[in-house]
Design a protein around this motif. Structure first.
Motif, PDB file in Angstrom:
ATOM      1  N   LEU A  48      12.469   6.736  11.826  1.00 23.41           N
ATOM      2  CA  LEU A  48      11.262   6.466  11.060  1.00 23.41           C
ATOM      3  C   LEU A  48      11.603   6.018   9.644  1.00 23.41           C
ATOM      4  CD1 LEU A  48       8.951   9.474  12.048  1.00 23.41           C
ATOM      5  CD2 LEU A  48       8.548   7.051  12.556  1.00 23.41           C
ATOM      6  N   PRO A  49      10.929   5.004   9.133  1.00 32.75           N
ATOM      7  CA  PRO A  49      11.124   4.624   7.721  1.00 32.75           C
ATOM      8  C   PRO A  49      10.574   5.716   6.811  1.00 32.75           C
ATOM      9  CG  PRO A  49       9.346   3.345   8.721  1.00 32.75           C
ATOM     10  CD  PRO A  49      10.010   4.098   9.836  1.00 32.75           C
ATOM     11  N   PRO A  50      11.138   5.893   5.614  1.00 32.48           N
ATOM     12  CA  PRO A  50      10.736   6.982   4.720  1.00 32.48           C
ATOM     13  C   PRO A  50       9.253   7.020   4.390  1.00 32.48           C
ATOM     14  CG  PRO A  50      12.760   5.963   3.945  1.00 32.48           C
ATOM     15  CD  PRO A  50      12.244   5.094   5.048  1.00 32.48           C
ATOM     16  N   ASN A  51       8.607   5.859   4.321  1.00 31.99           N
ATOM     17  CA  ASN A  51       7.194   5.835   3.934  1.00 31.99           C
ATOM     18  C   ASN A  51       6.252   6.131   5.095  1.00 31.99           C
ATOM     19  OD1 ASN A  51       7.932   3.395   5.146  1.00 31.99           O
ATOM     20  ND2 ASN A  51       6.224   2.308   4.198  1.00 31.99           N
TER      21      ASN A  51
ATOM     22  N   GLY B 126       7.016  15.837  -2.120  1.00 32.24           N
ATOM     23  CA  GLY B 126       5.842  16.034  -2.956  1.00 32.24           C
ATOM     24  C   GLY B 126       4.531  15.738  -2.262  1.00 32.24           C
ATOM     25  N   ILE B 127       4.559  15.462  -0.976  1.00 31.59           N
ATOM     26  CA  ILE B 127       3.328  15.232  -0.212  1.00 31.59           C
ATOM     27  C   ILE B 127       2.615  16.572  -0.034  1.00 31.59           C
ATOM     28  CG2 ILE B 127       2.379  14.420   1.981  1.00 31.59           C
ATOM     29  CD1 ILE B 127       4.841  12.655   2.277  1.00 31.59           C
ATOM     30  N   PRO B 128       1.291  16.626  -0.202  1.00 37.28           N
ATOM     31  CA  PRO B 128       0.567  17.892  -0.049  1.00 37.28           C
ATOM     32  C   PRO B 128       0.866  18.565   1.291  1.00 37.28           C
ATOM     33  CG  PRO B 128      -0.882  16.233  -0.962  1.00 37.28           C
ATOM     34  CD  PRO B 128       0.394  15.527  -0.588  1.00 37.28           C
ATOM     35  N   VAL B 129       1.112  19.872   1.222  1.00 34.71           N
ATOM     36  CA  VAL B 129       1.437  20.634   2.440  1.00 34.71           C
ATOM     37  C   VAL B 129       0.290  20.566   3.442  1.00 34.71           C
ATOM     38  CG1 VAL B 129       1.943  22.934   3.347  1.00 34.71           C
ATOM     39  CG2 VAL B 129       2.989  22.183   1.202  1.00 34.71           C
ATOM     40  N   ALA B 130      -0.939  20.621   2.941  1.00 32.74           N
ATOM     41  CA  ALA B 130      -2.101  20.590   3.837  1.00 32.74           C
ATOM     42  C   ALA B 130      -2.149  19.296   4.644  1.00 32.74           C
ATOM     43  CB  ALA B 130      -3.392  20.760   3.027  1.00 32.74           C
ATOM     44  N   LEU B 131      -1.784  18.183   4.010  1.00 33.81           N
ATOM     45  CA  LEU B 131      -1.806  16.894   4.705  1.00 33.81           C
ATOM     46  C   LEU B 131      -0.739  16.846   5.786  1.00 33.81           C
ATOM     47  CD1 LEU B 131      -2.988  14.071   4.908  1.00 33.81           C
ATOM     48  CD2 LEU B 131      -1.355  13.320   3.172  1.00 33.81           C
ATOM     49  N   VAL B 132       0.454  17.331   5.475  1.00 35.07           N
ATOM     50  CA  VAL B 132       1.540  17.345   6.454  1.00 35.07           C
ATOM     51  C   VAL B 132       1.186  18.266   7.626  1.00 35.07           C
ATOM     52  CG1 VAL B 132       3.965  17.917   6.841  1.00 35.07           C
ATOM     53  CG2 VAL B 132       3.279  16.815   4.713  1.00 35.07           C
TER      54      VAL B 132
ATOM     55  N   LEU C 252      -6.534   5.320  14.323  1.00 36.21           N
ATOM     56  CA  LEU C 252      -7.122   5.417  12.993  1.00 36.21           C
ATOM     57  C   LEU C 252      -6.423   6.487  12.168  1.00 36.21           C
ATOM     58  CD1 LEU C 252      -9.316   4.536  11.022  1.00 36.21           C
ATOM     59  CD2 LEU C 252     -10.853   6.211  12.080  1.00 36.21           C
ATOM     60  N   THR C 253      -6.072   7.603  12.805  1.00 37.17           N
ATOM     61  CA  THR C 253      -5.376   8.689  12.110  1.00 37.17           C
ATOM     62  C   THR C 253      -4.014   8.240  11.601  1.00 37.17           C
ATOM     63  OG1 THR C 253      -6.502  10.371  13.440  1.00 37.17           O
ATOM     64  CG2 THR C 253      -4.458  11.031  12.337  1.00 37.17           C
ATOM     65  N   VAL C 254      -3.258   7.553  12.447  1.00 37.95           N
ATOM     66  CA  VAL C 254      -1.936   7.062  12.050  1.00 37.95           C
ATOM     67  C   VAL C 254      -2.053   6.103  10.873  1.00 37.95           C
ATOM     68  CG1 VAL C 254       0.049   5.689  12.779  1.00 37.95           C
ATOM     69  CG2 VAL C 254      -0.907   7.404  14.319  1.00 37.95           C
ATOM     70  N   ILE C 255      -3.033   5.195  10.923  1.00 34.42           N
ATOM     71  CA  ILE C 255      -3.221   4.233   9.831  1.00 34.42           C
ATOM     72  C   ILE C 255      -3.572   4.950   8.531  1.00 34.42           C
ATOM     73  CG2 ILE C 255      -4.669   2.342   8.994  1.00 34.42           C
ATOM     74  CD1 ILE C 255      -4.945   1.423  11.897  1.00 34.42           C
TER      75      ILE C 255
ATOM     76  N   MET D 124      -2.199   6.806   3.110  1.00 33.95           N
ATOM     77  CA  MET D 124      -2.295   7.890   2.137  1.00 33.95           C
ATOM     78  C   MET D 124      -0.936   8.337   1.607  1.00 33.95           C
ATOM     79  SD  MET D 124      -5.255  10.185   4.004  1.00 33.95           S
ATOM     80  CE  MET D 124      -5.189  11.490   2.789  1.00 33.95           C
ATOM     81  N   THR D 125       0.132   8.118   2.371  1.00 35.26           N
ATOM     82  CA  THR D 125       1.453   8.610   1.961  1.00 35.26           C
ATOM     83  C   THR D 125       2.436   7.477   1.675  1.00 35.26           C
ATOM     84  OG1 THR D 125       2.173   8.780   4.282  1.00 35.26           O
ATOM     85  CG2 THR D 125       1.169  10.730   3.290  1.00 35.26           C
ATOM     86  N   SER D 126       1.945   6.249   1.607  1.00 36.01           N
ATOM     87  CA  SER D 126       2.845   5.101   1.439  1.00 36.01           C
ATOM     88  C   SER D 126       3.460   5.015   0.042  1.00 36.01           C
ATOM     89  CB  SER D 126       2.092   3.797   1.734  1.00 36.01           C
ATOM     90  OG  SER D 126       0.999   3.652   0.840  1.00 36.01           O
ATOM     91  N   GLY D 127       2.848   5.651  -0.953  1.00 37.28           N
ATOM     92  CA  GLY D 127       3.326   5.488  -2.309  1.00 37.28           C
ATOM     93  C   GLY D 127       4.183   6.608  -2.857  1.00 37.28           C
ATOM     94  N   TYR D 128       4.558   7.584  -2.029  1.00 38.88           N
ATOM     95  CA  TYR D 128       5.352   8.694  -2.562  1.00 38.88           C
ATOM     96  C   TYR D 128       6.784   8.231  -2.847  1.00 38.88           C
ATOM     97  CZ  TYR D 128       7.983   9.574   1.735  1.00 38.88           C
ATOM     98  OH  TYR D 128       8.823   9.467   2.802  1.00 38.88           O
TER      99      TYR D 128
END
Length: 255
Positions: free
Chosen positions: A61-64, A103-109, A158-161, A166-170
């Protein structure tokens, strides 16, 4: 509300009804499938199938796309093992590590992992709910898969997109390499492909247990004693579900 006749039945009559209900061919076959599914999931996990699947996915998987990837990984593992709870337990520690380092929110992960696990369990051919639904309604596993797949696929895409956006800029970096053995992923793929091809469920699960056991012993992850213990533990984990099915059958027969 029970009828007067039912309330007046003696314990012997009730036990006769229970035994007749428990001896129904559909119920007995369903219980055997439960036991085989539990054994396959346990053996595949014991020989390192879950760890190799996760590490392989994280390596490619790519990092983003790590969080979106966790959703996909959870879906694959859950659809292969037939358990959403087991998938969450396997991925949650990895997800927390990713959240801490990026640094991605734990709730989102966590939401991505839970969502993927639920999505995969809904489609799994060896999930207890799928087996019970198909055996009691007289439909094929692959037919249920096809119907469910068309219903939930749009939501999954839709969820994957959304997760990817939402996490592309970390800016975080995992800085970690993952070791895996692809051969340990193959039993999951074989069972999934066999189920979609309509292979008899007993042949499919029995062959899956044997295949996973051979892979585990060939790679040194399992010996004969550990294999037997894994099969026993997997079947034991299904005992409560089997008892519940028997009790429900007796109640339905009584009604």
């Amino acid at each position: 509300v029970r009828s007067r006749r039912q309330r007046q039945m003696c314990i012997r009559d009730r036990m006769d009804i229970f035994c007749k209900g428990a001896g129904d061919p559909n119920i007995v076959l369903m219980l055997v499938i439960f036991l085989l599914a539990g054994a396959f999931g346990s053996v595949a996990k014991a020989m390192g199938g879950v760890d190799s699947t996760v590490n392989l996915s994280l390596s490619v998987l790519p990092p983003n796309l790590l969080v979106a990837g966790l959703f996909i990984i959870g879906s694959f593992i859950s659809i292969s093992m037939g358990t959403s709870v087991g998938t969450i337990a396997a991925l949650a520690p990895i997800g927390l590590g990713i959240a801490e380092k990026t640094g991605i929110p734990v709730a989102l992960v966590t939401g991505a992992i839970v969502g993927g696990a639920m999505f995969g369990d809904n489609l799994s051919m060896i999930s207890d709910t799928t087996i019970a639904a198909c055996r009691t309604q007289g439909c094929d596993l692959k037919d249920k898969f096809k119907v469910n797949f068309l219903i939930v696929l749009p939501a999954a895409i839709l969820t994957v997109i959304l997760l990817a956006v939402m996490t592309s800029g970390y800016k975080g970096s995992m800085g970690q390499t993952y070791s895996y053995e692809f051969i340990k992923v193959v039993p999951y793929i074989a069972v999934l492909v066999g189920a979609l091809c309509g292979v008899n469920v007993f042949v499919l699960l029995g062959g899956g247990i044997l295949f996973a056991g051979v892979v585990g012993m060939a790679t040194g992850s399992l010996d004969l004693s550990a294999l037997i213990q894994a099969i026993s533990g997997g079947m034991a984990g299904m005992q409560e579900l089997c008892i519940l099915c028997l009790l429900y059958t007796s109640d339905a027969a009584d009604d």
